[in-house]
Enzyme design. Structure first.
Site, short mmCIF file in Angstrom:
data_model
loop_
_atom_site.label_atom_id
_atom_site.label_comp_id
_atom_site.label_asym_id
_atom_site.label_seq_id
_atom_site.Cartn_x
_atom_site.Cartn_y
_atom_site.Cartn_z
N LYS A 94 79.20 -32.80 -65.58
CA LYS A 94 78.80 -34.13 -66.04
C LYS A 94 77.29 -34.18 -66.03
O LYS A 94 76.64 -33.24 -65.56
CB LYS A 94 79.41 -35.22 -65.17
CG LYS A 94 78.94 -35.18 -63.72
CD LYS A 94 79.71 -36.14 -62.86
CE LYS A 94 78.90 -37.34 -62.50
NZ LYS A 94 79.52 -38.16 -61.46
N THR A 103 86.29 -26.49 -48.89
CA THR A 103 87.73 -26.22 -48.76
C THR A 103 88.26 -25.87 -50.14
O THR A 103 88.93 -26.67 -50.77
CB THR A 103 88.46 -27.46 -48.22
OG1 THR A 103 88.10 -28.59 -49.04
CG2 THR A 103 88.11 -27.76 -46.79
N PRO A 104 87.90 -24.68 -50.64
CA PRO A 104 88.30 -24.33 -52.01
C PRO A 104 89.80 -24.15 -52.12
O PRO A 104 90.49 -24.05 -51.09
CB PRO A 104 87.58 -23.00 -52.24
CG PRO A 104 87.35 -22.43 -50.87
CD PRO A 104 87.20 -23.59 -49.95
N SER A 162 87.37 -37.63 -73.14
CA SER A 162 86.44 -36.49 -73.09
C SER A 162 87.19 -35.20 -73.30
O SER A 162 88.42 -35.19 -73.41
CB SER A 162 85.74 -36.46 -71.72
OG SER A 162 86.68 -36.17 -70.71
N ARG A 189 69.53 -20.92 -47.78
CA ARG A 189 69.84 -22.30 -48.10
C ARG A 189 69.04 -23.26 -47.20
O ARG A 189 68.47 -24.23 -47.67
CB ARG A 189 71.36 -22.50 -47.91
CG ARG A 189 71.87 -23.82 -48.36
CD ARG A 189 73.31 -23.71 -48.83
NE ARG A 189 73.33 -23.50 -50.27
CZ ARG A 189 73.70 -24.45 -51.14
NH1 ARG A 189 74.10 -25.63 -50.72
NH2 ARG A 189 73.69 -24.22 -52.42
N CYS A 217 86.28 -31.86 -57.22
CA CYS A 217 87.29 -32.63 -56.49
C CYS A 217 88.62 -32.83 -57.21
O CYS A 217 89.67 -32.59 -56.63
CB CYS A 217 86.74 -33.99 -56.13
SG CYS A 217 85.47 -33.91 -54.88
N LYS A 276 91.81 -40.22 -49.56
CA LYS A 276 90.85 -39.50 -50.38
C LYS A 276 91.57 -38.77 -51.52
O LYS A 276 91.18 -38.87 -52.68
CB LYS A 276 90.08 -38.52 -49.51
CG LYS A 276 89.20 -37.56 -50.24
CD LYS A 276 87.97 -38.22 -50.84
CE LYS A 276 87.32 -37.27 -51.82
NZ LYS A 276 85.90 -37.31 -51.87
N ARG A 331 81.15 -26.69 -61.20
CA ARG A 331 82.51 -26.37 -60.75
C ARG A 331 83.57 -27.04 -61.63
O ARG A 331 83.51 -28.24 -61.88
CB ARG A 331 82.69 -26.78 -59.29
CG ARG A 331 82.00 -25.80 -58.34
CD ARG A 331 82.05 -26.26 -56.91
NE ARG A 331 81.17 -27.38 -56.68
CZ ARG A 331 81.07 -28.01 -55.51
NH1 ARG A 331 81.80 -27.61 -54.48
NH2 ARG A 331 80.24 -29.02 -55.36
N LYS A 344 91.18 -29.85 -57.67
CA LYS A 344 91.50 -29.30 -56.35
C LYS A 344 92.35 -30.28 -55.53
O LYS A 344 93.35 -29.91 -54.93
CB LYS A 344 90.17 -29.02 -55.63
CG LYS A 344 90.30 -28.50 -54.23
CD LYS A 344 88.94 -28.12 -53.70
CE LYS A 344 88.19 -29.33 -53.20
NZ LYS A 344 88.17 -29.54 -51.78
N PHE A 354 88.23 -33.64 -67.63
CA PHE A 354 87.41 -33.82 -66.42
C PHE A 354 87.17 -32.48 -65.74
O PHE A 354 87.96 -31.55 -65.86
CB PHE A 354 88.05 -34.82 -65.46
CG PHE A 354 89.44 -34.46 -64.96
CD1 PHE A 354 89.63 -33.48 -64.01
CD2 PHE A 354 90.55 -35.14 -65.45
CE1 PHE A 354 90.90 -33.17 -63.54
CE2 PHE A 354 91.84 -34.83 -64.99
CZ PHE A 354 92.01 -33.84 -64.04
N GLU A 382 84.34 -38.72 -48.06
CA GLU A 382 83.19 -39.15 -48.85
C GLU A 382 83.65 -39.50 -50.27
O GLU A 382 84.35 -38.72 -50.89
CB GLU A 382 82.17 -38.01 -48.88
CG GLU A 382 80.87 -38.39 -49.50
CD GLU A 382 80.38 -39.72 -48.96
OE1 GLU A 382 80.04 -39.80 -47.78
OE2 GLU A 382 80.36 -40.71 -49.72
C1 UDX Z 1 84.71 -37.57 -57.99
C2 UDX Z 1 85.04 -38.98 -57.49
O1 UDX Z 1 84.57 -39.94 -58.43
C3 UDX Z 1 84.41 -39.22 -56.14
O2 UDX Z 1 84.78 -40.49 -55.65
C4 UDX Z 1 84.88 -38.14 -55.20
O3 UDX Z 1 84.28 -38.30 -53.95
C5 UDX Z 1 84.57 -36.77 -55.76
O4 UDX Z 1 85.13 -36.62 -57.05
P1 UDX Z 1 82.62 -36.37 -59.14
O5 UDX Z 1 83.54 -35.20 -59.28
O6 UDX Z 1 81.27 -36.14 -58.58
O7 UDX Z 1 83.32 -37.47 -58.20
O8 UDX Z 1 82.40 -37.04 -60.58
P2 UDX Z 1 83.11 -38.18 -61.46
O9 UDX Z 1 82.06 -39.10 -61.93
O10 UDX Z 1 84.27 -38.79 -60.79
O11 UDX Z 1 83.59 -37.37 -62.74
C6 UDX Z 1 84.61 -36.37 -62.70
C7 UDX Z 1 84.88 -35.80 -64.09
O12 UDX Z 1 85.55 -36.74 -64.92
C8 UDX Z 1 83.61 -35.42 -64.85
O13 UDX Z 1 83.83 -34.20 -65.54
C9 UDX Z 1 83.43 -36.57 -65.80
O14 UDX Z 1 82.66 -36.23 -66.92
C10 UDX Z 1 84.88 -36.89 -66.14
N1 UDX Z 1 85.08 -38.26 -66.64
C11 UDX Z 1 84.77 -39.32 -65.83
C12 UDX Z 1 85.62 -38.48 -67.88
O15 UDX Z 1 85.93 -37.54 -68.61
N2 UDX Z 1 85.85 -39.77 -68.29
C13 UDX Z 1 85.55 -40.85 -67.50
O16 UDX Z 1 85.80 -41.99 -67.96
C14 UDX Z 1 84.98 -40.61 -66.26
#
Ligand code: UDX
Length: 456
Positions: free
Chosen positions: A326, A75-76, A256, A22, A263, A207, A333, A266, A259, A148
């Protein structure tokens, strides 16, 4: 850390990891080989690497020389023992704390960057204070929480222009001084009024709360999407109608297939576990429902595919567009695609996948993880997995398919020649848009039987 190095050239940032491959990838001359795909990241690394940004496997050396140590290990969710499937596994955090305690000889600020359950700082503190380097010259540690909030795919943009930076610490004079030290680093590019200072427990819990609220919005709109399909309402029209209410706002209302990401699930499970631990069952159930609704949404999508294909997908070619959780990331994950694929594979479908950034090895790893949790299927998983075919060419992936399922909202999917795709598919040609990014009216005219989330 790369962005800190970019914005603060006078600060030396060293990133250490026990995994030499890595670190080698982070040091690779070809910036396209960095281990993480994230728009804008390679430019940041190109600017700072070798100047004040270094990647190394010398963990102990970096601990000894560092003034501030960010703990950013994963931290799984625990997969065993007490709290299995819910609690965060803090094994790596503990190992880091023990290593710091054993090696450090000077005072340090320890920053929790990983997302952690509330009160983890206490555990880190206890380990550090009882470390081997005790004695007369025992070093002093201040522990800060600095969660974060970046989202993947927009990480660099989010880091350059954060809505806020959160720093929590002890409210003692030493704790407040440590908070100021970290604040000064972010203040190189973040306006001070956006740097929030709190006590350490508030920061840790903020968070989890932020992610729970964001995920709750998606589950809320997804719950309405099911009702829309029964009533003739259109979920995108509803999202627009409610999103223009400034109290609700337009973001995170996109219905959708569910999600994903490292994050949301978990952190909510973690929150639920904490609530149960503190004997708050009603609060735990409230948040758990956000996850249940997300699982339901994924199942509903798979079931709709099976129902539409005349109740059987056995031996049928179903093409997945997208596997990442996304767009603009190679991270998979908790991606909805994994669960939908798993359900269809159990129904003996032949799944053909095209994703611009995800490798076949990763897809198999994702499925393997799910299969391992189900004894019955772990026995026949090799046979099931032989029904997963990965393509580099989207048109080949869709050729002669019975159905297409769009799982990730990659922009390139909107630019395809859908007429040509339709012509080469078996008829009736089904298209399931799990992200509501395609133009239904136009594609129905092309001939597709198209189904989107929350539209009847
Ligand atoms: C998220 C939080 O946004 C971020 O602040 C935190 O630090 C980590 O977790 P992330 O997991 O990278 O970030 O992506 P995010 O854009 O929040 O999307 C999460 C999931 O929700 C994705 O699968 C996305 O496609 C889905 N989503 C998001 C929807 O289905 N509809 C939406 O309107 C927005």
């Amino acid at each position: 850390m790369a962005v800190i190095a970019e914005k603060c050239p006078q600060i030396e940032v060293t990133i250490v990891d026990v995994n030499p491959q890595r670190i080698a990838a982070w040091n690779d001359e070809n910036l396209d080989n960095l281990p993480i795909y994230e728009p804008g990241l390679k430019e940041v690394v190109a600017e700072a690497r070798g100047r004040n940004l270094f990647f190394s496997t010398d963990v102990e050396g970096a601990i000894r020389s560092g003034d501030i140590i960010f703990i950013s290990v994963n931290t799984p969710t625990k997969t065993y023992g007490v709290g299995k499937g819910m609690a965060a596994d803090l094994k790596y955090i503990e190992l880091c704390a023990r290593q710091i305690a054993a090696v450090a000889t000077t005072n340090k600020i320890i920053v929790e960057k990983s997302t952690l359950p509330v009160r983890t700082a206490q555990a880190i503190k206890t380990i550090l204070e009882n470390g081997e380097s005790s004695g007369i010259n025992k070093p002093q540690f201040q522990i800060l929480s600095n969660p974060e909030f970046l989202a993947e795919g927009t990480a660099i943009q989010d880091l350059h222009h954060p809505d806020r930076v959160l720093i929590g610490g002890d409210q003692s004079p030493e704790g407040l001084k440590a908070i100021e030290t970290l604040t000064d680093i972010y203040a190189h590019w973040v306006p001070r009024e956006r740097i929030l200072q709190t006590n350490i427990w508030s920061s840790e819990l903020s968070k989890l709360t932020a992610n729970a609220f964001l995920a709750q919005r998606i589950s809320s709109i997804n719950s309405i999407s099911a009702l829309c399909e029964k009533t003739g309402a259109d979920v995108d029209e509803i999202a627009k109608a409610i999103g223009t209410d400034s109290r609700i706002g337009p973001k995170f209302l996109k219905a959708s297939v569910g999600f994903g990401g490292s994050c949301f699930q978990k952190d909510i499970l973690n929150l639920v576990y904490l609530c149960r631990h503190f004997n708050l069952p009603e609060v735990a159930d409230y948040w758990e429902q956000v996850i249940k609704l997300n699982d339901y949404q994924k199942q509903r999508f798979s079931k709709q595919i099976i129902d539409s294909l005349f109740n059987t997908v056995s031996g049928k070619k179903i093409t997945f567009l997208g596997w990442a959780f996304k767009k603009d990331t190679n991270d998979t994950r908790e991606s909805a695609a994994i669960y939908v694929a798993w359900q269809l594979l159990q129904d003996k479908a032949e799944i053909h996948v095209y994703d611009p950034k995800v490798s076949k090895e990763q897809m198999l790893k994702d499925l393997d993880y799910l299969a391992e949790q189900n004894l019955e299927f772990s026995l026949i998983k090799d046979q099931l997995f032989s029904n997963l075919i990965v393509h580099n060419d989207p048109y080949a992936a869709m050729h002669s398919a019975h159905a297409i399922a769009l799982l990730t909202e990659w922009d390139e999917f909107k630019t395809y020649d859908w007429q040509a795709i339709y012509n080469n598919m078996l008829k009736p040609a089904f298209l399931f848009d799990g992200r509501n990014i395609l133009d239904i009216v136009k594609l129905s005219k092309v001939g597709f039987e198209i189904k989107s989330i929350g539209k009847s």
